[in-house]
Write a protein that holds these residues in place. Structure first.
Motif, PDB file in Angstrom:
ATOM      1  N   THR A  61       0.842  -1.176   0.000  1.00 46.65           N
ATOM      2  CA  THR A  61       0.000   0.000   0.000  1.00 46.65           C
ATOM      3  C   THR A  61       0.884   1.235   0.000  1.00 46.65           C
ATOM      4  O   THR A  61       1.786   1.352   0.844  1.00 46.65           O
ATOM      5  CB  THR A  61      -0.918   0.029   1.245  1.00 46.65           C
ATOM      6  N   ARG A  62       0.628   2.126  -0.928  1.00 44.32           N
ATOM      7  CA  ARG A  62       1.416   3.343  -1.013  1.00 44.32           C
ATOM      8  C   ARG A  62       1.285   4.147   0.272  1.00 44.32           C
ATOM      9  O   ARG A  62       0.199   4.321   0.805  1.00 44.32           O
ATOM     10  CB  ARG A  62       0.952   4.169  -2.209  1.00 44.32           C
ATOM     11  N   ARG A  63       2.396   4.609   0.754  1.00 45.14           N
ATOM     12  CA  ARG A  63       2.534   5.430   1.969  1.00 45.14           C
ATOM     13  C   ARG A  63       2.275   4.656   3.263  1.00 45.14           C
ATOM     14  O   ARG A  63       2.459   5.187   4.341  1.00 45.14           O
ATOM     15  CB  ARG A  63       1.651   6.675   1.923  1.00 45.14           C
ATOM     16  N   ARG A  64       1.813   3.431   3.181  1.00 41.40           N
ATOM     17  CA  ARG A  64       1.592   2.640   4.393  1.00 41.40           C
ATOM     18  C   ARG A  64       2.611   1.528   4.520  1.00 41.40           C
ATOM     19  O   ARG A  64       2.826   1.008   5.595  1.00 41.40           O
ATOM     20  CB  ARG A  64       0.179   2.057   4.398  1.00 41.40           C
ATOM     21  N   GLY A  65       3.181   1.107   3.388  1.00 40.28           N
ATOM     22  CA  GLY A  65       4.193   0.073   3.434  1.00 40.28           C
ATOM     23  C   GLY A  65       3.698  -1.266   2.948  1.00 40.28           C
ATOM     24  O   GLY A  65       2.631  -1.395   2.358  1.00 40.28           O
ATOM     25  N   THR A  66       4.502  -2.258   3.230  1.00 43.03           N
ATOM     26  CA  THR A  66       4.231  -3.616   2.785  1.00 43.03           C
ATOM     27  C   THR A  66       3.979  -4.488   4.002  1.00 43.03           C
ATOM     28  O   THR A  66       4.813  -4.569   4.899  1.00 43.03           O
ATOM     29  CB  THR A  66       5.440  -4.155   1.993  1.00 43.03           C
TER      30      THR A  66
END
Length: 114
Positions: A61-66
């Motif tokens: 997820t972009r800006r939230r991480g993996t």
């Protein structure tokens, strides 16, 4: 000949997820950190993550991480799906269709060009 760097990196991350190094729900390191750890370009790290994401092991997820998925979703073709796809290929209607026969019949005649 060895496999590409992103496939090697994906294989190592996959085994780390499966052996519990990264338990379900835990975040993976950032792309920059993974690239430094494996001594690859950031794009190579992105490709490795995209490969294991396509297997259903992680959510990116972009800006939230993996994040490691709680229950890995394996996308393998089961025998029952394979049989239904083979049957669908031999029928006149496409799978999951309730419409007209495939290909659709022409409802009017078309005059040939003169």
């Amino acid at each position: 000949m060895s496999s590409p760097a992103y496939q090697q990196m994906a294989a190592e991350l996959r085994s780390a997820i499966e052996d519990g190094t990264y338990p379900p729900g835990s975040p993976l390191p950032k792309i920059v950190d993974l690239a430094q750890r494996y001594r690859v370009a950031k794009q190579t790290a992105r490709e490795a993550l995209a490969e294991i994401e396509s297997e259903g092991l992680i959510d990116v997820t972009r800006r939230r991480g993996t994040i490691v998925r709680p229950h890995p979703v394996r996308r393998r073709l089961t025998r029952s799906r394979q049989v239904s796809r083979e049957n669908a290929a031999t029928t006149s209607t496409p799978p999951h269709s309730h419409g007209p026969p495939w290909p659709p019949r022409l409802l009017c005649r078309v005059k040939p060009l003169e």
